[in-house]
Motif scaffolding. Structure first.
Motif, mmCIF file in Angstrom:
data_model
loop_
_atom_site.group_PDB
_atom_site.id
_atom_site.type_symbol
_atom_site.label_atom_id
_atom_site.label_comp_id
_atom_site.label_asym_id
_atom_site.label_seq_id
_atom_site.Cartn_x
_atom_site.Cartn_y
_atom_site.Cartn_z
ATOM 1 N N ARG A 1 10.715 -15.946 20.278
ATOM 2 C CA ARG A 1 10.895 -15.187 19.207
ATOM 3 C C ARG A 1 10.452 -13.982 19.281
ATOM 4 O O ARG A 1 9.531 -13.523 19.944
ATOM 5 C CB ARG A 1 10.502 -15.916 18.016
ATOM 6 C CG ARG A 1 10.997 -17.346 17.676
ATOM 7 C CD ARG A 1 10.476 -17.936 16.354
ATOM 8 N NE ARG A 1 9.144 -17.700 16.141
ATOM 9 C CZ ARG A 1 8.190 -18.527 16.382
ATOM 10 N NH1 ARG A 1 8.334 -19.554 17.297
ATOM 11 N NH2 ARG A 1 6.932 -18.358 16.283
ATOM 12 N N GLU B 1 8.903 -11.846 17.479
ATOM 13 C CA GLU B 1 7.400 -11.615 17.048
ATOM 14 C C GLU B 1 6.571 -12.339 17.882
ATOM 15 O O GLU B 1 5.360 -11.596 17.988
ATOM 16 C CB GLU B 1 7.177 -12.247 15.434
ATOM 17 C CG GLU B 1 7.445 -13.942 15.310
ATOM 18 C CD GLU B 1 8.846 -14.240 14.972
ATOM 19 O OE1 GLU B 1 9.050 -15.405 14.612
ATOM 20 O OE2 GLU B 1 9.787 -13.333 15.092
ATOM 21 N N THR C 1 3.981 -9.606 19.799
ATOM 22 C CA THR C 1 2.346 -9.629 19.602
ATOM 23 C C THR C 1 1.529 -10.007 20.993
ATOM 24 O O THR C 1 0.491 -9.697 20.881
ATOM 25 C CB THR C 1 2.155 -10.580 18.325
ATOM 26 O OG1 THR C 1 2.625 -11.915 18.932
ATOM 27 C CG2 THR C 1 2.492 -10.173 17.217
ATOM 28 N N ARG D 1 11.315 -7.298 26.583
ATOM 29 C CA ARG D 1 11.803 -7.607 25.230
ATOM 30 C C ARG D 1 13.238 -8.439 25.197
ATOM 31 O O ARG D 1 13.163 -9.701 24.821
ATOM 32 C CB ARG D 1 11.485 -6.798 24.285
ATOM 33 C CG ARG D 1 11.621 -7.423 23.039
ATOM 34 C CD ARG D 1 11.820 -6.338 21.641
ATOM 35 N NE ARG D 1 10.877 -5.315 21.683
ATOM 36 C CZ ARG D 1 10.860 -4.132 21.453
ATOM 37 N NH1 ARG D 1 12.332 -3.395 21.379
ATOM 38 N NH2 ARG D 1 10.122 -3.019 21.652
#
Length: 133
Positions: A59, A61, A65, A106
């Protein structure tokens, strides 16, 4: 000339057919099997659309992080310096220490959860600390 030799671990077995059961029955699922080797490109595309895709990615997020990010600052000087990144590019480092442009890694990690170079798990799971509340 046939010389009969027995298997060292299983001395009573002499042939593969002594060990493997091969049924004489008809395969009940034979009509469900696909011969993809003889399918056209269009048929393969339709099959892919019908089956769908399985995402093994992470995911967004989690990626944002846990990827260690920094600004790239060149340490090489002179015309012979070859750089993978431009000055001030956002660079992200995976657990395996491989680095990529943040935007590139990403996009990759949203689809796959491993490093594109070494195939190791890109981001190790966060260990839960029982002493931390």
């Amino acid at each position: 000339m046939y010389v009969s030799q027995t298997h060292t671990r299983f001395p009573s077995y002499r042939r593969l057919s002594d060990v493997v059961y091969v049924p004489d029955e008809v395969d009940d699922n034979e009509g469900m099997r696909l011969d993809i080797d003889h399918m056209s490109y269009e048929e393969l595309l339709a099959l892919g659309e019908g089956i769908g895709t399985v995402s093994t990615g992470l995911r967004l997020e989690v990626i944002m992080t846990r990827v260690r990010q920094r600004k790239y600052i060149s340490s090489a000087t002179g015309p012979s310096a070859v750089e993978e990144y431009a000055e001030e590019d956002e660079v992200g480092k995976l657990n395996c220490e491989h680095e990529y442009h943040v935007c590139c890694i990403r996009e990759w990690l949203e689809k796959k959860s491993w490093c594109p170079i070494c195939k190791k798990t890109a981001l190790a799971p966060i260990e839960s600390n029982p002493h931390q509340q």
